[in-house]
Scaffold this active site. Structure first.
Site, PDB file in Angstrom:
ATOM      1  N   HIS A  50       0.867  -1.202   0.000  1.00  0.00           N
ATOM      2  CA  HIS A  50       0.000   0.000   0.000  1.00  0.00           C
ATOM      3  C   HIS A  50       0.893   1.238   0.000  1.00  0.00           C
ATOM      4  CE1 HIS A  50      -3.932   1.947   1.460  1.00  0.00           C
ATOM      5  NE2 HIS A  50      -3.110   2.927   1.110  1.00  0.00           N
ATOM      6  N   HIS A 110       1.386   5.288  -1.704  1.00  0.00           N
ATOM      7  CA  HIS A 110       0.938   6.423  -2.530  1.00  0.00           C
ATOM      8  C   HIS A 110       2.175   7.126  -3.082  1.00  0.00           C
ATOM      9  CE1 HIS A 110      -3.278   6.250  -1.117  1.00  0.00           C
ATOM     10  NE2 HIS A 110      -2.738   5.859   0.030  1.00  0.00           N
ATOM     11  N   HIS A 138      -5.011  -0.911   5.887  1.00  0.00           N
ATOM     12  CA  HIS A 138      -4.639  -0.092   7.051  1.00  0.00           C
ATOM     13  C   HIS A 138      -5.649  -0.211   8.195  1.00  0.00           C
ATOM     14  CE1 HIS A 138      -7.348   2.437   4.808  1.00  0.00           C
ATOM     15  NE2 HIS A 138      -6.429   2.974   4.041  1.00  0.00           N
ATOM     16  N   HIS A 162     -10.562   0.278   1.344  1.00  0.00           N
ATOM     17  CA  HIS A 162     -10.452   1.307   2.385  1.00  0.00           C
ATOM     18  C   HIS A 162     -11.698   1.120   3.252  1.00  0.00           C
ATOM     19  CE1 HIS A 162      -9.242   5.377   3.967  1.00  0.00           C
ATOM     20  NE2 HIS A 162     -10.458   5.202   4.484  1.00  0.00           N
ATOM     21  N   ASP A 218       0.911   2.554   3.694  1.00  0.00           N
ATOM     22  CA  ASP A 218       0.054   3.719   3.429  1.00  0.00           C
ATOM     23  C   ASP A 218       0.888   4.999   3.464  1.00  0.00           C
ATOM     24  OD1 ASP A 218      -2.125   5.238   2.835  1.00  0.00           O
ATOM     25  OD2 ASP A 218      -3.073   5.088   4.796  1.00  0.00           O
ATOM     26  N   LYS A 268      -8.815  -1.171  -6.136  1.00  0.00           N
ATOM     27  CA  LYS A 268      -8.917  -0.483  -4.864  1.00  0.00           C
ATOM     28  C   LYS A 268     -10.324   0.081  -4.757  1.00  0.00           C
ATOM     29  CE  LYS A 268      -7.839   1.592  -1.027  1.00  0.00           C
ATOM     30  NZ  LYS A 268      -6.606   2.017  -0.423  1.00  0.00           N
TER      31      LYS A 268
END
Ligand SMILES: O=C1C[C@@H](C(=O)O)NC(=O)N1
Length: 355
Positions: free
Chosen positions: A24, A26, A184, A146, A259, A109
């Site tokens: 995970h 970004h 997460h 999420h 994350d 996702k």
């Protein structure tokens, strides 16, 4: 921070762990990736790139382009990058078939619309995606979720629990063979839900370094600390303890997912600050520190391997060596044409990657 009874590892001690993968991450887009990708490449064998860019990565051609850009940004690094597509109410079953033709696309996702950064185009009602879920299940692809509701009447600290009760339980029951990552996870409710599933279940939870090392006091005591603001929001101490015991449980049901979510310093230190913690520069070191603090260094290998097993990543037994040696995290780091304030800025890290 050591748990009662845990012994601190001596300075200079070296450990070898399976090469970590981050399921995970970004990386963002544009000039920012020339900063984020090389930093991650120093730590991870494979990283799963999140698709909540602007515009979001909703189609295979967009994923191909994004993947190419990320791979090119590695410079001399050899980290592999895999991608997921951003699920919307309108995603077509044909898109799943198209995705399956590309090894680097591992699934979707699912952002509940409005739940977090760039999630406005996300899913408004999970039942609209049932045909897609069915095809993802049939093809053995992955649904990363999420796991928070975004309804205005739900308290921000209760979003994960309500999502489990209203959404995840239903999806898991309707698609018992669907590979799901509850991403997460931030509460004991998430941990307990995953542990309650039968051994045949294909649901795992990813755990970030910040959710196992900090509770909401880090965010709120002594003044608001925007660099600790992330979603799901940090919770009370009992939840942190539950997450740490899940990560160290050796059950294979909890996996690494940092994350790492950089935002510019200005967009964090603002009257309406963005959600996201940038930990890409120290995530592996933080996991090691947390496991050491819990007196559970013996469980590191299983935690690292669990995600690779779930995603079917083969790395030929590649290893990483770390040494117990302090180093200081810089106050700010490059973030394309901007700056980002890294987690632990100006503080000492206790573990260092040797190679
Ligand atoms: O789910 C997310 C998204 C991320 C981001 O900034 O993209 N930041 C977060 O804190 N949580």
């Amino acid at each position: 921070m050591l748990c009662p009874g845990a012994e601190s590892v001596e300075e200079g001690t070296k450990i070898t762990i399976p090469y970590p993968c981050d399921f995970h991450h970004h990386f963002r887009q544009g000039p920012a990736i020339s900063s984020t990708v090389p930093v991650a490449s120093e730590r991870f064998g494979t990283a799963l790139a999140m698709p909540n860019t602007k515009p979001p990565i909703t189609t295979v051609p967009l994923a191909l382009k994004y993947h190419e850009e990320l791979m090119a940004a590695r410079g001399g690094g050899d980290m592999d990058i895999v991608n997921v597509l951003y699920l919307t109410d309108n995603t077509k079953v044909e898109t799943v078939d198209e995705m399956a033709k590309h090894d680097f696309i591992v699934g979707f996702k699912y952002y509940p619309a409005g739940a977090t950064t760039n999630s406005d185009a996300g899913v408004t009602d999970f039942r609209k995606c049932y045909d897609v879920f069915k095809r993802v299940e049939e093809l053995g692809m992955v649904l990363c979720i999420h796991s928070e509701v975004s309804d205005a009447d739900i308290d921000i600290f209760d979003r994960e629990k309500v999502f489990i009760d209203r959404v995840i339980k239903v999806i898991v029951s309707d698609f018992p063979n669907l590979k799901i990552v509850m991403e997460h996870i931030s509460t004991s409710f998430g941990v307990d839900f995953i542990n309650s599933l039968p051994p045949t279940s294909r649901v795992v939870g990813s755990i970030t370094p910040h959710h196992i090392m900090y509770n909401r006091n880090a965010l709120l005591v002594g003044g608001v600390k925007p660099h600790f603001y992330c979603l799901p929001i940090l919770k009370r101490e009992s939840h942190r303890v539950s997450l740490l015991s899940a990560a160290t449980s050796r059950s294979g049901r909890f996996i690494m997912g940092t994350d790492s979510a950089p935002h510019t310093v200005e967009s964090k230190e603002s009257a309406c600050g963005c959600a996201g913690v940038f930990n890409g520069h120290c995530a592996v070191e933080m996991y090691v520190e947390a496991f050491e603090g819990a007196g559970r260094m013996d469980a590191l290998e299983d935690f690292v391997e669990a995600g690779k097993k779930f995603y079917g990543i083969e790395d030929g037994g590649r290893k990483m060596e770390l040494v117990k040696e302090t180093w200081e995290v810089p106050g700010t780091m490059e973030f394309g044409e901007n700056k980002v304030k890294p987690l632990r800025a100006g503080e000492k890290m206790l573990w260092k990657i040797v190679r």
